[in-house]
Design an enzyme around this catalytic site. Structure first.
Site, PDB file in Angstrom:
ATOM      1  N   ARG A  29      69.360  11.520 -48.686  1.00 47.72           N
ATOM      2  CA  ARG A  29      69.601  12.272 -49.937  1.00 47.72           C
ATOM      3  C   ARG A  29      68.432  13.210 -50.267  1.00 47.72           C
ATOM      4  O   ARG A  29      68.649  14.321 -50.755  1.00 47.72           O
ATOM      5  CB  ARG A  29      69.900  11.302 -51.072  1.00 47.72           C
ATOM      6  CG  ARG A  29      71.226  10.577 -50.802  1.00 47.72           C
ATOM      7  CD  ARG A  29      71.985  10.214 -52.021  1.00 47.72           C
ATOM      8  NE  ARG A  29      73.341   9.795 -51.655  1.00 47.72           N
ATOM      9  CZ  ARG A  29      74.020   8.856 -52.294  1.00 47.72           C
ATOM     10  NH1 ARG A  29      73.488   8.250 -53.332  1.00 47.72           N
ATOM     11  NH2 ARG A  29      75.253   8.551 -51.911  1.00 47.72           N
ATOM     12  N   SER A  77      64.671  -0.864 -27.252  1.00 47.23           N
ATOM     13  CA  SER A  77      65.062  -0.105 -26.060  1.00 47.23           C
ATOM     14  C   SER A  77      64.021  -0.185 -24.940  1.00 47.23           C
ATOM     15  O   SER A  77      62.881   0.245 -25.116  1.00 47.23           O
ATOM     16  CB  SER A  77      65.285   1.366 -26.450  1.00 47.23           C
ATOM     17  OG  SER A  77      65.520   2.137 -25.309  1.00 47.23           O
ATOM     18  N   GLY A 108      56.389  -1.494 -32.451  1.00 45.29           N
ATOM     19  CA  GLY A 108      56.993  -0.978 -31.214  1.00 45.29           C
ATOM     20  C   GLY A 108      57.726   0.335 -31.470  1.00 45.29           C
ATOM     21  O   GLY A 108      57.680   1.261 -30.648  1.00 45.29           O
ATOM     22  N   ASP A 132      58.063  -8.895 -40.990  1.00 48.42           N
ATOM     23  CA  ASP A 132      56.805  -9.576 -40.649  1.00 48.42           C
ATOM     24  C   ASP A 132      55.605  -9.195 -41.522  1.00 48.42           C
ATOM     25  O   ASP A 132      54.609  -9.899 -41.546  1.00 48.42           O
ATOM     26  CB  ASP A 132      56.440  -9.295 -39.183  1.00 48.42           C
ATOM     27  CG  ASP A 132      57.361 -10.021 -38.224  1.00 48.42           C
ATOM     28  OD1 ASP A 132      58.097 -10.908 -38.683  1.00 48.42           O
ATOM     29  OD2 ASP A 132      57.346  -9.703 -37.024  1.00 48.42           O
ATOM     30  N   GLY A 175      57.929 -14.954 -37.137  1.00 51.08           N
ATOM     31  CA  GLY A 175      56.602 -14.355 -37.018  1.00 51.08           C
ATOM     32  C   GLY A 175      56.001 -14.686 -35.663  1.00 51.08           C
ATOM     33  O   GLY A 175      55.318 -15.678 -35.499  1.00 51.08           O
TER      34      GLY A 175
HETATM   35  O1  F6P Z   1      59.915  -8.439 -35.898  1.00 50.65           O
HETATM   36  C1  F6P Z   1      60.743  -9.191 -36.686  1.00 50.65           C
HETATM   37  C2  F6P Z   1      61.145 -10.473 -36.024  1.00 50.65           C
HETATM   38  O2  F6P Z   1      62.115 -11.052 -36.861  1.00 50.65           O
HETATM   39  C3  F6P Z   1      60.014 -11.448 -35.723  1.00 50.65           C
HETATM   40  O3  F6P Z   1      59.574 -12.175 -36.831  1.00 50.65           O
HETATM   41  C4  F6P Z   1      60.652 -12.306 -34.658  1.00 50.65           C
HETATM   42  O4  F6P Z   1      59.683 -12.914 -33.873  1.00 50.65           O
HETATM   43  C5  F6P Z   1      61.468 -11.320 -33.880  1.00 50.65           C
HETATM   44  O5  F6P Z   1      61.762 -10.256 -34.758  1.00 50.65           O
HETATM   45  C6  F6P Z   1      62.767 -11.858 -33.309  1.00 50.65           C
HETATM   46  O6  F6P Z   1      63.377 -10.848 -32.595  1.00 50.65           O
HETATM   47  P1  F6P Z   1      64.827 -10.925 -31.945  1.00 50.65           P
HETATM   48  O7  F6P Z   1      65.822 -10.846 -33.068  1.00 50.65           O
HETATM   49  O8  F6P Z   1      64.900  -9.764 -31.042  1.00 50.65           O
HETATM   50  O9  F6P Z   1      64.906 -12.249 -31.262  1.00 50.65           O
END
Ligand code: F6P
Length: 327
Positions: A29, A77, A108, A132, A175
């Site tokens: 928006r 990705s 990332g 996180d 985490g």
């Molecule tokens: O980065 C967020 C998060 O939820 C982390 O706390 C956790 O370790 C990770 O992603 C889990 O990732 P996925 O859903 O790819 O297993």
């Protein structure tokens, strides 16, 4: 690098977090208000490589501010990690005439944005979207408040049943590299021990603290452990504790992905809206390759390379406080 942006792309990338939709809405928006064309890049960088890119209008983001997940979908990705993948992605952006990008995600995702910008000169803005809360350059990331409140609600319920049975519960929260969810949810639920990746704790220390509490007839115990703690997580920790303290009636709960879903809290909706609005303002002002964050309730901008490199540190005073309050 300072050129006038005319068409922007917006994407969500990495783990979803509640409030991403509010951020997308604010970006779309504010961009339209400034006469920019807006394109949604679906499924993160995978969608950018596969040309899953679609023009958005004001109605595309109607009725989403209150919803968890992300209407743009998301992905981690692998292909985008290679130059070839990024080249394909850039060509697709160019075909649409997209000359600016807003990336909502975590470390990332920003690494990808930074590479894209360095290699192909496309201006990028990062918005911190992760449960996180581990990003440098902002007090809070979008989604953390909701996730931690989801964890607190669940742990309060666990405490009721722990109390009824005089049990030890080991609760694992999300985490992999960051202990913010563990720390905040543990403090808010009065946990006896909080184990986070940023502070190595030996299982011996946990056992000593539980033994000492047992001696004082403290029968209900809650241990909150972040999945990335050096103990290897709740199941591993429970196995060792059961071997060493067989009289302790021990149970494990892993909260898992429940922490990522649900309607965003008011706090997350507001910070997401503010950050989304300022992402476009920043692009319009020619301030590129920064992450928009909020420090002491004021918007601030951190160069992407610093946001990626630096870590949000846990204040050691908090750990000291946890020990005192749990005595
Ligand atoms: O980065 C967020 C998060 O939820 C982390 O706390 C956790 O370790 C990770 O992603 C889990 O990732 P996925 O859903 O790819 O297993």
């Amino acid at each position: 690098m300072s050129k006038q942006v005319t068409k922007i792309g917006v994407l969500t990338s990495g783990g979803d977090s509640p409030g991403m939709n509010a951020a997308i809405r604010a970006v779309v928006r504010t961009a339209l208000y400034n006469n920019l064309e807006v394109y949604g890049v679906f499924r993160g960088y995978n969608g950018m490589i596969e040309n899953d890119i679609h023009q958005m209008n004001s109605r595309s983001v109607a009725n989403i501010i209150q919803k968890g997940g992300t209407i743009l979908k998301t992905a981690r990705s692998k292909e985008f990690m290679d130059h070839e993948g990024r080249k394909k992605a850039f060509n697709n952006l160019t075909d649409h005439g997209i000359d600016g990008l807003v990336v909502i995600g975590g470390n990332g995702s920003f690494t990808g944005a930074e590479k894209l910008s360095t290699e192909f000169g496309i201006p990028c803005i990062g918005l911190p979207g992760t449960i996180d809360n581990d990003l440098y350059g902002t007090d809070f990331t979008i989604g953390f408040d909701t996730a931690v409140n989801t964890a607190v609600e669940a742990i309060d319920k666990i405490r009721d049943t722990a109390d009824a049975h005089d049990r030890l519960f080991i609760v694992e929260v999300m985490g992999r590299h960051a202990g913010y969810i563990a720390l905040h949810s543990g403090i808010a639920t009065g946990a006896e021990n909080i184990l986070i990746p940023e502070a190595e704790t030996s299982t011996e220390e946990v056992i000593e603290s539980l033994t000492e509490k047992e001696k004082r007839k403290k029968l209900v115990n809650l241990v909150i452990v972040a999945e990335g703690h050096n103990s290897g997580g709740a199941n591993n920790l429970a196995r060792i504790i059961q071997e060493r303290l067989p009289n302790m009636d021990t149970r494990v709960t892993i909260l898992g992905h429940i922490q990522r879903g649900g309607a965003p809290s008011c706090f997350d909706r507001v910070i997401a809206s503010r950050m989304g609005f300022h992402a476009i303002e920043s692009l319009m002002e020619g301030r590129y390759n920064v992450m928009v964050g909020i420090y002491n309730n004021v918007i601030n901008y951190t160069p992407l390379e610093i946001a990626i490199r630096e870590k949000q540190r846990v204040n050691p005073e908090w750990m000291k406080m946890v020990k005192i309050l749990a005595s």
